[in-house]
Design an enzyme around this catalytic site. Structure first.
Site: not given
Ligand code: KIV
Length: 258
Positions: A42-43, A81, A110, A112, A177
């Site tokens: 989500d970057s 993500d 993924k 968090e 991270e």
């Molecule tokens: O959003 C993202 O790109 C990430 C990383 C671990 C690079 O969470």
């Protein structure tokens, strides 16, 4: 655990795991030849949409980009993500993870958080959703400035607990991270699942970076980012040559005409 995930996790203590982000097919196709996992992070909120927080990224946006990336990824593990407001409780997390996997054909999600989300991780894994954890700096919940984690004893203890909570609840790997080297080393040694570092030292089992950063497409200057190319320069030069050709009527010649 499916075979792709098994192959990924089996690399622990054998060979370093290489991961990169991708947001679209063309880049995904190139990096798929080199990496173990492609992450649709989500970057993309900051990299592509100029958002000041990843909290503004919607599930719809993540799904569209992941569908594009899927077309380019043939051999690596494809991970999506999940946006922050898509896994606030167990049923929401399961519903959205299933939607992501069915609609994009990705291999894993993924999310968090550490101990805070252990029950959600447990529920997803119980329902056959492979989960990649993410602790340390967690951009979806960060308040204020991004600061590395693990300096104080309290933080160090919490990070180790978080990593263990993810492992115990079935996550197949965990992203660390911006975590201090000594803490990453302890976590990597104390858990059996792979640690994937981003600004978390050479002690991790693998590394992930944002592809646009390593290619020099972004202007971010962060200690842990190493640039491997200056694609901005390459693109600038190509675009400028095209412009010149058009202006000077050198393009299109007969060769490029019907
Ligand atoms: O959003 C993202 O790109 C990430 C990383 C671990 C690079 O969470």
């Amino acid at each position: 655990m499916n075979n792709k995930i098994k192959k990924f996790t089996n690399k622990k203590n054998k060979s370093k795991i290489v991961c990169l982000t991708a947001y679209s097919k063309n880049i995904a196709e190139i990096i798929d030849n080199h990496v173990d996992a492609v992450l649709v992070g989500d970057s993309l909120g900051s990299v592509l949409y100029n958002y000041n927080t990843t909290r503004k990224v919607s599930l719809k946006t993540m799904l569209e980009h992941t569908k594009s990336v899927r077309m380019g990824v043939k051999k690596s593990l494809l991970i999506i993500d999940l946006p922050h407001n898509t896994y606030r409780n167990k049923s929401e997390a399961l519903r959205n993870s299933k939607k992501a996997i069915v609609e994009t054909k990705c291999d894993a999600v993924k999310i968090e958080g550490g101990s805070r989300i252990k029950e959600i991780v447990h529920h997803l894994v119980k329902n056959k959703i492979p989960v990649l954890g993410h602790i340390g700096i967690t951009p979806q919940t960060v308040k204020g400035k991004f600061k590395s984690k693990g300096k104080s004893e309290v933080e160090k203890k919490r990070l180790i607990q978080d990593a263990k909570a993810l492992e115990q609840n079935g996550a197949f790997a965990v992203v660390l991270e911006c975590i201090h080297s000594d803490v990453s080393k302890i976590i990597t040694n104390e858990i059996k699942i792979p640690t994937i570092g981003i600004g978390a030292s050479r002690f991790c089992d693998g590394q992930v970076l944002v592809t646009d950063d390593i290619l020099g497409l972004t202007d971010v200057k962060i200690k842990f980012i190493k640039k491997y190319a200056n694609l901005k320069k390459v693109i600038n030069s190509a675009v400028s040559k095209f412009k010149q050709d058009v202006k000077q009527k050198k393009y299109p010649t007969k060769k490029y005409s019907y």
